[in-house]
Design an enzyme around this catalytic site. Structure first.
Site, PDB file in Angstrom:
ATOM      1  N   HIS A   1    -111.926 -22.162  20.498  1.00 12.38           N
ATOM      2  CA  HIS A   1    -112.966 -21.328  20.466  1.00 12.38           C
ATOM      3  C   HIS A   1    -114.568 -21.892  20.648  1.00 12.38           C
ATOM      4  O   HIS A   1    -115.315 -21.227  19.990  1.00 12.38           O
ATOM      5  CB  HIS A   1    -112.946 -20.606  19.073  1.00 12.38           C
TER       6      HIS A   1
ATOM      7  N   HIS B   1    -114.254 -15.418  23.910  1.00 13.76           N
ATOM      8  CA  HIS B   1    -113.304 -15.710  23.028  1.00 13.76           C
ATOM      9  C   HIS B   1    -112.952 -17.140  22.861  1.00 13.76           C
ATOM     10  O   HIS B   1    -113.309 -17.943  22.059  1.00 13.76           O
ATOM     11  CB  HIS B   1    -111.640 -15.239  23.594  1.00 13.76           C
TER      12      HIS B   1
ATOM     13  N   GLU C   1    -122.316 -35.832  36.967  1.00 18.00           N
ATOM     14  CA  GLU C   1    -121.242 -37.082  37.162  1.00 18.00           C
ATOM     15  C   GLU C   1    -119.889 -36.584  36.343  1.00 18.00           C
ATOM     16  O   GLU C   1    -118.865 -36.903  36.928  1.00 18.00           O
ATOM     17  CB  GLU C   1    -121.578 -38.291  36.495  1.00 18.00           C
TER      18      GLU C   1
ATOM     19  N   CYS D   1    -100.642 -16.562  20.671  1.00 21.44           N
ATOM     20  CA  CYS D   1    -101.042 -17.050  22.135  1.00 21.44           C
ATOM     21  C   CYS D   1     -99.972 -17.939  22.632  1.00 21.44           C
ATOM     22  O   CYS D   1    -100.209 -18.524  23.638  1.00 21.44           O
ATOM     23  CB  CYS D   1    -102.321 -17.755  22.146  1.00 21.44           C
TER      24      CYS D   1
ATOM     25  N   HIS E   1    -106.451 -25.041  23.302  1.00 25.44           N
ATOM     26  CA  HIS E   1    -107.321 -23.776  23.427  1.00 25.44           C
ATOM     27  C   HIS E   1    -108.115 -23.715  22.452  1.00 25.44           C
ATOM     28  O   HIS E   1    -107.904 -24.207  21.324  1.00 25.44           O
ATOM     29  CB  HIS E   1    -106.026 -22.574  23.061  1.00 25.44           C
TER      30      HIS E   1
END
Lengths: 260, 260, 260, 260
Positions: free
Chosen positions: C129, C206, C150, C109, C127
Site C-alpha cells: 500500500h 490502493h 538510473e 487478494c 503487494h
C-alpha cells in the site's frame, strides 16, 4: 496511557488511592514473562511508536484493559525507556488504583482513556501526537473526511459489524484542544456521542485518540488512520481533495500537475 | 559534546591540561557497567540521535555534567561509532581536563556547552544540526515563535517552576552563525541573558543548542522542540502561521487549501 | 501474501479445501531452520516492509511459489508480527490448500497473486500500500511513465531478456480500484495482457502489485519501482515532468526554481 | 562497490583475470574476525546505507583500498544481504583480480571507482543513488553550490590542507549520465581534472560518487554532502537560494513565507 506533557495529575479519578500500594502485592500485576501480558505489550508498543515520532518528548501513550484491570503509563515518562514497573493499574469498577509506581504521577489524560472504556467498551486506547494528525487538524475544519482509498477498509463501520468499504467515506471528528488535558473529558464524551460510529477523535493542534476492541485492533486502526492522515496531507499539498470522488471532474488538482 | 566539523580545538579553555593524563588513572572516569553512567549515556544517545539525522557527518553532540565533572565528546568523531574511551572529562571548577582521549582533540563548541553550565546551571546540553532547526532559522528572523500546539507543554516556563501552557507562546531566540564555533561563545552568552527563560538557542544555518537540569530533561526538551520545529516547517509549507492564534480569521492559509 | 483489509475470503478458489488440514501433516510445510525457506523469507520481508510503511495496518503482503507450492499469508494479519504458522500453502495445479492456519481466513487478494503465477510464471509477488504508489495513481491518468533515471535500469524489459536502458521509458499501467479486492482479478488480467512486458500494476487509490522470477527479483523490482514512484512525486512537486527527456527545453520547471 | 543495475560487466579492466581463482587461496583476502577489515566494513556500511534509501534495489555501492588491494562488491547484489564472500578483490597495480566470487560479475562502475584511486589517491569511494542527489541534479545546471551552512565545514578544501569555512561555497560538479555506466569513466576523469578540489561528482538523474582518504573520511563526506543536498532541496521548495549569502536582501524568498 497518555502523559501528554501535562504535569497536572488526574487526581479527581481516585484521589484516595494515590497512596502507593506496597510493592510486594502490586508488582505481580505488572510482572510477567509472557510477551503478550498487557504491561509488556504497552512497553513494547510505546517503544515502537517512539520510532514513528508519535510519542517522542514523553507525548502520547497507550492504555490496555484486561478484564477489570486498566493498565496506564504515568505522566511525563520517556515512552521508549518505560518499564513495566512504571505503570499504573486501575480497577475499572471501583476506579481505585490497584498499583501505583514509586516515582510517577498519574497521567492527565487518564479520564480520556476512561471515556473509551466507559462509552465504547474498548479494550485498549492509543493516544499519539502524530504530526499528520496535527496537520490535518489545521487543514480541516470540524471533520476529517477521506474516501476511495483502500486503507479505509481497515476501519470498522461502527454502526454495524464489518468494515468500511472502499467507496465509503471515513469521517473522524475534530475537537478543539483545551488548556488542561483532563478538561477534554466532557468535550470528548460529547463528540463520541455525536459520532457514535467513530473509533477515533482528533484533537486540534494536539494529536489523536484511537481505540479498539483490544490492543491489536487499536494498533491496526491507529496505523491505518495515521497512514490516511499522512496521505491526506500529501494530497492537500498537491491540491487534491480527499473526499472528492473518483472522477477527474471532481478533482481540485491543478491541470499542470496532472499532466499525464 | 559537540564536534561540529570545526577542527580548531578549544585551546583557550585549559591549554595546560591538554597533555594526556595517563590512561590508568583517568580511564576509571569513563568506565562503568552502569548503563546510566554519563559516559555510557552519551554514547547511547549519540547513536540514537544519529538515526534522526541530528548528528550525522560528525556534526552536533552531547555533554553531561556529573557533580563537578563535565563529560565531552571530542572533535570530529562519528557519533554512532563513538566509545566511552573517546570522551574528554573536564573539571568544572578548575577548567582542567581530568581525562584526555589518546587520538582526539577537544571540540570547538566546548565553550558553548560551558555557557549552559555557567549561566543556567544545566546538567546536560545537546547540540544538533537538525535540518528542522536550520530551515526554521531561514524562515524566521530573530525568534522562532509557536503557540497553541500541545507539544509546547513539554517545555519549562523558565521564569518560574512549571511548564508552558497550551495557550502560551514558545519563543526561541535565533542568533547568526560565525566562522569559528568558539566565537559563538559571547553571542550565545548575550542571547541567553536577553532570553533568561529559554532552554534553547537556534544558531542560524547551523543548528540548535538545548539544555536541561539533567540529560533526560535535555533530551525531552530536544525531542519536543525538534518536533515543533519540524511541524512549523510543514505549517509554513501550507502558509499557516505558527503563532497565529486559534481562530480561522487569524489564519494565513489559502482558502483553497483549507477547503473543508 | 496480501490481506488488504478486506475481510471477504477468497472462497471461490478452493472452497472445499478450507477445512483445516491436521496440524501434524501440514506444519512441516512451513517449518524450517533454513532462513531462505519461503515461509521464513515471507515473515522476514513482511517485517522489513513494515518499517517502510508499505504494509502497516495489515495492508499488503507477499506470496512465494516454491515448485508447485504457493505460500500465502492470511487475511488481516499484522505483517511485522506474522509467524510461519500463520501461512496458507496452496497447490498451484489442483488449487487446493495444502495447509490452512488455525485462526485465519485466506486473503482476498489471493486471486491477484494467482494472476502473477498463471499469466507470468512468476516465482513471487509483492503487494504494498505504498503511499508513493497511491500518490502516483492520483497524479497520473492511465500510465506511470518515467525515463532517464538510473534506477530504471533495475527493471527488466520483459519483451526480451535484459533490463531497461537509461534512455528507455518505464511504463507501468494504472487500473482503477474496485469495492471487493477479488473483483480486481479480471481487470488485472486484462491489463497484464495489454501490457505484456510490465512487472507491475498500480491500482489507483490502493497500492501496487509487483512480481518477479523469484522473491529476490521481485523485492529488487519493488524497491527500484518504489524509489522511482517516490522520486516522481518529488519531481511533480517541483513541476518537473518525469518523462520529459533530458534537455532543459523539455522541462516543465519554473525558471525561478531552476535558478543555477 | 557499485553495481548500479547495469548488467554489463567491467570486462575491459582485467578480462584475463575473470576466471575464478580457487576459493582456498583467495578467501583469506575477505575473511577476518576484525570488524574493521575492509570486507567487513563494506558489508556493514552497505547494510547501514540501505536503511537510508541510498543503495536500495541493488543500486550504489562502496569500495575500499587497503594497500594495493581494492575491495569491490559485485554487480546486482542486494546491498543489505551482501556477505564478505561476495566481494571482488583487485590488484591496483596489475589491475588483475586477486579474488572473484563464485556467482557474481564485476560491477560496471568499477572503472569509476578506479578514477578515485588513480586521480585522487583515494582510500575509499562511495556511490549512492541518493534521491537528494538526483533531485539536486534536476534543480541545478552544471554545479551544485551551497554556502553559509555549518555542515559545509565537514568538507575538505582540497586545494590545501584543512576544511571549508562556514563562509566558503561548496561547489560540486554535475555531469550528465550516459547509457552504459563504464562510459562515465572519461567524463568523470575530465570533470575531476576540471574540479581538482572536489571530493564528489554528481551524475545527473543517477546519483553521486564521493571519495576520501579512507573509508571513514569518505563516509563522513558522504553524510555531510547528502545532508546538504537534502537541505538544498527543502530550501528550493521554499524558494530560498542555497548560495544567496546571508542577508535578507539576497534572499529569493517569498515575503509571505518569511513572515516573522
Amino acid at each position: 496511557m497518555c502523559s501528554c506533557q501535562c504535569t497536572h495529575s488526574a487526581d479527581k479519578i481516585t484521589p484516595k488511592a494515590i497512596e502507593p500500594v506496597t510493592a510486594d502485592s502490586s508488582d505481580a500485576l505488572i510482572t510477567s514473562t509472557d510477551a503478550l501480558h498487557p504491561a509488556n505489550v504497552i512497553v513494547e508498543l510505546c517503544s515502537l511508536f517512539y520510532t514513528n515520532n508519535w510519542v517522542t518528548g514523553t507525548g502520547g501513550g497507550i492504555s490496555i484493559k484486561d478484564g477489570n484491570k486498566i493498565y496506564l503509563a504515568p505522566s511525563g515518562v520517556q515512552k521508549e525507556r518505560m518499564k513495566p514497573e512504571d505503570l499504573f493499574v486501575l480497577d475499572h469498577q471501583t476506579r481505585e488504583y490497584l498499583r501505583v509506581p514509586k516515582v510517577f504521577k498519574p497521567s492527565a489524560c487518564t479520564p480520556l482513556f476512561m471515556n473509551c472504556y466507559d462509552l465504547r467498551n474498548a479494550g485498549a486506547c492509543i493516544h499519539t501526537h502524530s504530526q499528520a494528525a496535527v496537520m490535518v487538524s489545521l487543514l480541516y475544519e470540524n471533520e476529517f473526511r477521506i474516501s476511495n482509498i483502500e486503507q479505509i477498509k481497515a476501519i470498522p463501520k461502527g454502526f454495524e459489524p464489518g468494515y468500511l468499504s472502499f467507496f465509503d467515506t471515513l469521517t473522524i471528528p475534530i475537537i478543539d484542544n483545551v488548556a488542561h488535558e483532563q478538561d477534554l473529558e466532557i468535550p470528548m464524551q460529547e463528540i463520541m456521542k455525536k459520532y457514535p460510529h467513530t473509533v477515533a477523535v482528533i484533537v486540534r493542534r494536539h494529536g489523536i485518540f484511537i481505540w479498539g476492541e483490544n490492543i491489536w485492533k487499536a494498533k491496526i486502526y491507529n496505523e491505518a488512520i495515521d497512514y490516511l492522515l499522512e496521505l491526506a496531507v500529501k494530497m492537500k499539498g498537491f491540491g487534491i481533495r480527499t473526499d472528492g470522488g473518483l472522477g477527474s471532474e471532481k478533482r481540485d488538482v491543478d491541470p499542470k500537475i496532472y499532466d499525464h
